[in-house]
Design a protein around this motif. Sequence first.
Motif, PDB file in Angstrom:
ATOM      1  N   GLY A 168     -10.995 -19.774 -43.015  1.00  0.00           N
ATOM      2  CA  GLY A 168     -11.310 -18.362 -43.178  1.00  0.00           C
ATOM      3  C   GLY A 168     -11.438 -17.617 -41.863  1.00  0.00           C
ATOM      4  N   ILE A 169     -11.893 -18.296 -40.824  1.00  0.00           N
ATOM      5  CA  ILE A 169     -12.019 -17.650 -39.513  1.00  0.00           C
ATOM      6  C   ILE A 169     -10.644 -17.395 -38.906  1.00  0.00           C
ATOM      7  N   PHE A 178     -21.659 -16.076 -50.813  1.00  0.00           N
ATOM      8  CA  PHE A 178     -22.814 -16.858 -50.394  1.00  0.00           C
ATOM      9  C   PHE A 178     -23.503 -17.508 -51.589  1.00  0.00           C
ATOM     10  N   CYS A 179     -23.614 -16.784 -52.692  1.00  0.00           N
ATOM     11  CA  CYS A 179     -24.197 -17.363 -53.910  1.00  0.00           C
ATOM     12  C   CYS A 179     -23.336 -18.505 -54.438  1.00  0.00           C
ATOM     13  N   LEU A 180     -22.014 -18.327 -54.382  1.00  0.00           N
ATOM     14  CA  LEU A 180     -21.126 -19.417 -54.789  1.00  0.00           C
ATOM     15  C   LEU A 180     -21.257 -20.624 -53.865  1.00  0.00           C
ATOM     16  N   VAL A 194     -21.082  -6.787 -50.443  1.00  0.00           N
ATOM     17  CA  VAL A 194     -21.228  -7.273 -51.814  1.00  0.00           C
ATOM     18  C   VAL A 194     -20.376  -8.518 -52.029  1.00  0.00           C
ATOM     19  N   LEU A 195     -19.164  -8.510 -51.514  1.00  0.00           N
ATOM     20  CA  LEU A 195     -18.304  -9.690 -51.622  1.00  0.00           C
ATOM     21  C   LEU A 195     -18.901 -10.874 -50.868  1.00  0.00           C
ATOM     22  N   ALA A 200     -14.456 -19.989 -46.978  1.00  0.00           N
ATOM     23  CA  ALA A 200     -13.292 -19.243 -46.493  1.00  0.00           C
ATOM     24  C   ALA A 200     -13.377 -17.774 -46.894  1.00  0.00           C
ATOM     25  N   ALA A 201     -13.769 -17.503 -48.126  1.00  0.00           N
ATOM     26  CA  ALA A 201     -13.878 -16.121 -48.582  1.00  0.00           C
ATOM     27  C   ALA A 201     -15.002 -15.386 -47.858  1.00  0.00           C
ATOM     28  N   PHE A 202     -16.094 -16.076 -47.569  1.00  0.00           N
ATOM     29  CA  PHE A 202     -17.181 -15.446 -46.827  1.00  0.00           C
ATOM     30  C   PHE A 202     -16.722 -15.067 -45.430  1.00  0.00           C
TER      31      PHE A 202
END
Length: 107
Positions: free
Chosen positions: A105-106, A41-43, A35-36, A61-63
């Motif tokens: 993010g990685i 991805f939408c953002l 869900v996150l 980064a959050a993805f």
Amino acid sequence: MARVCKPWQAALFATLVPLSSTAFIFRLTELRPHVLAILCFCLLLFAILRQRTWLAAASCAAFALSYHAFYIVLIVLGLAYVVKWRHEPGGRRVFAWALGGLVLGIF
């Protein structure tokens, strides 16, 4: 059914009963990253369309932090670069920020 619970008792019951189930907790931990990742991805898609550099970097980064399939973001960024950003003046800047956020993010 002669007795009716007060609202705070009903809320407490509705919250504590599912949280006491191990199956519910397992499903909650399994679904939360997905869900996150969908939200991120939408953002990212919004940032691509509006050319928002900080939002693109943060969403990438959050993805990458929330979901293991960061190659999906790479595919979308590659397609956006070929289709949209190659001919626009600020497109390469958004692309660079998004890639930087993904790398951050990685690691």
